[in-house]
Design a protein around this motif. Structure first.
Motif, PDB file in Angstrom:
ATOM      1  N   LEU A 223     -11.046   1.187  -1.628  1.00 40.74           N
ATOM      2  CA  LEU A 223     -11.164   0.052  -0.698  1.00 40.74           C
ATOM      3  C   LEU A 223     -11.582  -1.265  -1.340  1.00 40.74           C
ATOM      4  N   PRO A 224     -12.553  -1.285  -2.268  1.00 35.19           N
ATOM      5  CA  PRO A 224     -12.881  -2.579  -2.867  1.00 35.19           C
ATOM      6  C   PRO A 224     -11.668  -3.221  -3.544  1.00 35.19           C
ATOM      7  N   GLY A 225     -10.891  -2.429  -4.257  1.00 34.95           N
ATOM      8  CA  GLY A 225      -9.683  -2.945  -4.899  1.00 34.95           C
ATOM      9  C   GLY A 225      -8.644  -3.381  -3.880  1.00 34.95           C
ATOM     10  N   LEU A 226      -8.508  -2.584  -2.805  1.00 38.99           N
ATOM     11  CA  LEU A 226      -7.534  -2.939  -1.773  1.00 38.99           C
ATOM     12  C   LEU A 226      -7.949  -4.216  -1.037  1.00 38.99           C
ATOM     13  N   ALA A 227      -9.261  -4.401  -0.844  1.00 39.30           N
ATOM     14  CA  ALA A 227      -9.740  -5.616  -0.189  1.00 39.30           C
ATOM     15  C   ALA A 227      -9.370  -6.837  -1.027  1.00 39.30           C
ATOM     16  N   ASN A 228      -9.514  -6.724  -2.334  1.00 44.04           N
ATOM     17  CA  ASN A 228      -9.076  -7.808  -3.222  1.00 44.04           C
ATOM     18  C   ASN A 228      -7.597  -8.087  -3.045  1.00 44.04           C
ATOM     19  N   LEU A 229      -6.801  -7.023  -3.010  1.00 42.99           N
ATOM     20  CA  LEU A 229      -5.353  -7.202  -2.887  1.00 42.99           C
ATOM     21  C   LEU A 229      -4.994  -7.874  -1.571  1.00 42.99           C
ATOM     22  N   TRP A 230      -5.724  -7.526  -0.517  1.00 44.97           N
ATOM     23  CA  TRP A 230      -5.449  -8.155   0.774  1.00 44.97           C
ATOM     24  C   TRP A 230      -5.736  -9.659   0.706  1.00 44.97           C
ATOM     25  N   LEU A 231      -6.843 -10.038   0.097  1.00 50.13           N
ATOM     26  CA  LEU A 231      -7.160 -11.468  -0.010  1.00 50.13           C
ATOM     27  C   LEU A 231      -6.112 -12.176  -0.855  1.00 50.13           C
ATOM     28  N   ILE A 232      -5.684 -11.527  -1.929  1.00 55.86           N
ATOM     29  CA  ILE A 232      -4.630 -12.119  -2.759  1.00 55.86           C
ATOM     30  C   ILE A 232      -3.350 -12.275  -1.932  1.00 55.86           C
ATOM     31  N   ALA A 233      -3.071 -11.283  -1.088  1.00 54.41           N
ATOM     32  CA  ALA A 233      -1.867 -11.354  -0.251  1.00 54.41           C
ATOM     33  C   ALA A 233      -1.931 -12.548   0.689  1.00 54.41           C
TER      34      ALA A 233
ATOM     35  N   SER B 172       0.830  -1.205   0.000  1.00 55.69           N
ATOM     36  CA  SER B 172       0.000   0.000   0.000  1.00 55.69           C
ATOM     37  C   SER B 172       0.865   1.255   0.000  1.00 55.69           C
ATOM     38  N   LEU B 173       1.961   1.210   0.792  1.00 58.59           N
ATOM     39  CA  LEU B 173       2.873   2.364   0.800  1.00 58.59           C
ATOM     40  C   LEU B 173       3.469   2.582  -0.589  1.00 58.59           C
ATOM     41  N   ILE B 174       3.956   1.477  -1.189  1.00 63.64           N
ATOM     42  CA  ILE B 174       4.496   1.589  -2.547  1.00 63.64           C
ATOM     43  C   ILE B 174       3.414   2.107  -3.486  1.00 63.64           C
ATOM     44  N   GLY B 175       2.183   1.599  -3.270  1.00 65.37           N
ATOM     45  CA  GLY B 175       1.070   1.990  -4.135  1.00 65.37           C
ATOM     46  C   GLY B 175       0.771   3.476  -4.059  1.00 65.37           C
ATOM     47  N   VAL B 176       0.756   4.035  -2.831  1.00 62.28           N
ATOM     48  CA  VAL B 176       0.484   5.471  -2.676  1.00 62.28           C
ATOM     49  C   VAL B 176       1.571   6.281  -3.386  1.00 62.28           C
ATOM     50  N   ALA B 177       2.821   5.919  -3.106  1.00 61.48           N
ATOM     51  CA  ALA B 177       3.925   6.642  -3.751  1.00 61.48           C
ATOM     52  C   ALA B 177       3.860   6.461  -5.265  1.00 61.48           C
TER      53      ALA B 177
ATOM     54  N   LEU C 258       6.588 -10.252  -1.568  1.00 59.61           N
ATOM     55  CA  LEU C 258       5.157 -10.090  -1.832  1.00 59.61           C
ATOM     56  C   LEU C 258       4.761  -8.614  -1.827  1.00 59.61           C
ATOM     57  N   GLY C 259       5.442  -7.811  -0.995  1.00 62.47           N
ATOM     58  CA  GLY C 259       5.143  -6.377  -0.943  1.00 62.47           C
ATOM     59  C   GLY C 259       5.420  -5.703  -2.274  1.00 62.47           C
ATOM     60  N   VAL C 260       6.534  -6.091  -2.900  1.00 63.05           N
ATOM     61  CA  VAL C 260       6.867  -5.507  -4.203  1.00 63.05           C
ATOM     62  C   VAL C 260       5.809  -5.900  -5.242  1.00 63.05           C
ATOM     63  N   VAL C 261       5.344  -7.161  -5.173  1.00 66.82           N
ATOM     64  CA  VAL C 261       4.300  -7.597  -6.098  1.00 66.82           C
ATOM     65  C   VAL C 261       2.998  -6.821  -5.836  1.00 66.82           C
ATOM     66  N   GLN C 262       2.622  -6.754  -4.554  1.00 66.61           N
ATOM     67  CA  GLN C 262       1.394  -6.037  -4.196  1.00 66.61           C
ATOM     68  C   GLN C 262       1.469  -4.560  -4.601  1.00 66.61           C
ATOM     69  N   GLY C 263       2.648  -3.988  -4.440  1.00 69.31           N
ATOM     70  CA  GLY C 263       2.822  -2.569  -4.741  1.00 69.31           C
ATOM     71  C   GLY C 263       2.466  -2.232  -6.178  1.00 69.31           C
ATOM     72  N   ALA C 264       2.780  -3.141  -7.088  1.00 70.41           N
ATOM     73  CA  ALA C 264       2.497  -2.879  -8.499  1.00 70.41           C
ATOM     74  C   ALA C 264       0.989  -2.809  -8.736  1.00 70.41           C
ATOM     75  N   TYR C 265       0.263  -3.758  -8.117  1.00 69.35           N
ATOM     76  CA  TYR C 265      -1.190  -3.735  -8.295  1.00 69.35           C
ATOM     77  C   TYR C 265      -1.804  -2.550  -7.551  1.00 69.35           C
TER      78      TYR C 265
ATOM     79  N   ARG D 162       3.461  -7.112 -13.092  1.00 66.77           N
ATOM     80  CA  ARG D 162       2.139  -7.687 -13.331  1.00 66.77           C
ATOM     81  C   ARG D 162       2.153  -8.712 -14.462  1.00 66.77           C
ATOM     82  N   ALA D 163       3.233  -8.701 -15.260  1.00 66.61           N
ATOM     83  CA  ALA D 163       3.290  -9.638 -16.389  1.00 66.61           C
ATOM     84  C   ALA D 163       3.834 -10.991 -15.964  1.00 66.61           C
ATOM     85  N   VAL D 164       4.824 -10.993 -15.061  1.00 67.24           N
ATOM     86  CA  VAL D 164       5.518 -12.234 -14.706  1.00 67.24           C
ATOM     87  C   VAL D 164       4.730 -12.954 -13.610  1.00 67.24           C
ATOM     88  N   PRO D 165       4.564 -14.300 -13.747  1.00 65.47           N
ATOM     89  CA  PRO D 165       3.854 -15.044 -12.699  1.00 65.47           C
ATOM     90  C   PRO D 165       4.499 -14.822 -11.333  1.00 65.47           C
TER      91      PRO D 165
END
Ligand SMILES: Nc1ncnc2c1ncn2[C@@H]1O[C@H](COP(=O)(O)OP(=O)(O)OP(=O)(O)O)[C@@H](O)[C@H]1O
Ligand SMILES: [Mg+2]
Lengths: 263, 247
Positions: free
Chosen positions: B170-180, B47-52, B119-126, B76-79
């Motif tokens: 928040l809806p998008g972030l909730a998805n990201l949390w579940l993915i995390a 989320s921090l990476i995402g805000v920045a 995982l943070g770096v991956v989450q940050g991109a989304y 986002r391209a690489v598995p």
């Protein structure tokens, strides 16, 4: 001061609040402002009228640098705004400080939707101007009472009528205790029956001697409250003067035509 | 070892899931705890990476924007599994090379820290994309009003833009949390003892595959329902001041 009554000399001119000199602004190749010069002294109510697209909003927004002028000079309260050669502000802190002294009121109110009316009023005083919270709240409550919204302090903007929102937006600007107010068509987004309540608030401010520049399509109102009227046409000041002259005895054909077209 | 396995096989499923040995409950819960900690850390970092990243993409200079575009595109391209393997081994390896180069001893990078970082770096991109969209949904006039009152940019971002975009984000972030929470399972490939890894170990030892994987599934489900409830409350709070679509 006490000698004023017996002193026959005319009072010295009031200090300048806002001075614009040779202001030009282009958007790409579109030349919107072609050299505007205008002075508002303290206590002046300058009404700016003109057709759609004549550059009224752009001029107003250049005063507090929401738009970057292409060239010209702007002086607020005797302090010239430091500008680079391309017109962009040279000192962000100076712009922020000067903006704090200019209360801007928008056509679309632009209250912050996640804050109650009271929170909207005290936001900048408390978090930017560092006014103690209790003092800011007291000031805000006084202003809300003045614009007739005392009982709406805890309400969110979305639950107010347009007229109430605009009165709250005016109170929000006043809460910073600005040197001057800038109004950009404050009643144009309102239903006709709500225009009156907002104009009453502005009339009240004019009567207490507040400096303001008011862009408006309400000609009757402009004639009533303004001390000076400026008619913009095509990015130039086509005609200006006291309201009796501009409305009562327009000289240019364009102004005559414009006044006829707006009734 | 075989005696233990035989005993475990004889025991009922419920005995196997008991908290203390011979049950494996403690191991599963420890795995769940690790999963939650990693997911929480990764989501926070993301989320921090995402805000920045979102502010950088919207308001940054051309170089910032290009770098961010490369980051979000590649990640986002690489598995994710491949990214985890690359980042975990490559990062561990290069840190150690560097340390040895400077004459220090190699270090063992903690699985927890590496998991959160990767995982943070991956989450940050989304999150960058989720938040960029949310910032664009904020009415421009409300930001302009703050600017017109002389609010400095950082304060404006914190007090006006971020709270205003939250309800859209928040809806998008909730998805990201579940993915995390579920992506923590990928860390099993680098041998980290999160829930899936602990489950595999318990199942492999006792041969009670069905029991343990059902139990793990139930734990993931509880986690997801619990976080759904929390996000719903957050969203209601973020929507304060908005007139609902339904009365
Ligand atoms: N950000 C912008 N980019 C490009 N052109 C612009 C921009 N803002 C204004 N203009 C153009 O500048 C001209 C003057 O616009 P401005 O909004 O100042 O007019 P106005 O006198 O306020 O009109 P109205 O009475 O309709 O509000 C118009 O032709 C408009 O299209
Ligand atoms: Mg306009």
């Amino acid at each position: 001061m006490t000698t004023a009554a017996t002193d026959p000399q005319p009072a010295p001119p009031r200090p300048e609040a806002i001075r614009i000199e040779g202001l030009q602004k282009s958007f790409g190749t579109l030349n919107v402002l072609k050299g505007i010069t205008l002075t508002a002294r303290e206590g002046d109510v300058v009404a700016v009228i003109g057709g759609s697209g004549s550059g009224k909003s752009t001029m107003l927004r250049c005063i507090n640098f929401l738009e970057t002028p292409s060239s010209g000079r702007i002086t607020i309260g005797g302090e010239p705004v430091a500008m680079r050669a391309d017109g962009s502000p040279a000192d962000r802190r100076q712009i922020e400080r000067l903006r704090q002294s200019l209360g801007m009121v928008f056509q679309q109110f632009n209250l912050w939707s996640h804050k109650t009316i009271l929170e909207n009023l005290i936001e900048v005083p408390v978090h930017v101007l560092r006014v103690p919270k209790a003092q800011a709240v007291a000031r805000a409550e006084r202003l809300l009472a003045r614009v007739g919204l005392a009982e709406k302090a805890g309400t969110y903007p979305a639950f107010l009528s347009g007229g109430q929102q605009q009165r709250a937006a005016i109170a929000r600007a006043l809460c910073m205790e600005p040197r001057a107010m800038l109004f950009d068509e404050p009643t144009s987004a309102l239903d006709p029956e709500l225009v009156g309540e907002v104009l009453a608030v502005i009339r009240d401010l004019a009567a207490e001697g507040r400096t303001m520049i008011l862009v408006t399509h309400e000609m009757k109102f402009a004639r009533e409250v303004a001390s000076h009227v400026v008619y913009l046409h095509n990015g130039r000041v086509e005609e200006e003067g006291p309201p009796e002259a501009v409305f009562g005895a327009p000289r240019s054909d364009r102004l005559k035509q414009f006044l006829k077209s707006v009734g | 070892m075989s005696a233990l396995a035989g005993a475990a096989l004889a025991a009922s499923s419920l005995d196997l899931l008991q908290y203390s040995p011979p049950g494996w409950g403690a191991n599963l819960l420890r795995g769940l705890m690790n999963s939650i900690i990693i997911a929480f850390g990764a989501f926070g970092l993301g989320s921090l990476i995402g805000v920045a990243g979102a502010f950088g993409k919207l308001y940054g200079g051309p170089v910032t924007r290009d770098l961010l575009a490369i980051y979000t595109t590649v990640v986002r391209a690489v598995p994710e599994l491949v990214l985890i393997l690359i980042l975990y081994y490559a990062v561990t390896d290069s840190v150690n090379r560097l340390l040895i180069g400077f004459g220090f001893d190699r270090i063992q990078i903690s699985g927890l820290a590496a998991g959160i970082a990767v995982l943070g770096v991956v989450q940050g991109a989304y999150a960058t994309e989720v938040l960029r969209g949310a910032i664009l949904s904020v009415p421009a006039g409300q930001i302009e009003a703050a600017r017109a009152m002389g609010m400095p940019p950082a304060l404006l971002a914190r007090r006006i833009t971020l709270p205003l975009m939250l309800s859209a984000a928040l809806p998008g972030l909730a998805n990201l949390w579940l993915i995390a929470t579920k992506d923590t399972a990928l860390l099993a490939v680098v041998g980290f003892g999160e829930l899936t890894q602990e489950t595999r170990q318990a199942a492999g030892t006792t041969k009670a595959y069905f029991t343990f994987f059902m139990a793990a599934g139930a734990l993931y489900l509880v986690l997801s329902i619990g976080s759904g409830w929390i996000f719903a409350r957050l969203e209601r709070w973020a929507r304060r001041g908005q007139r609902g679509v339904r009365g």
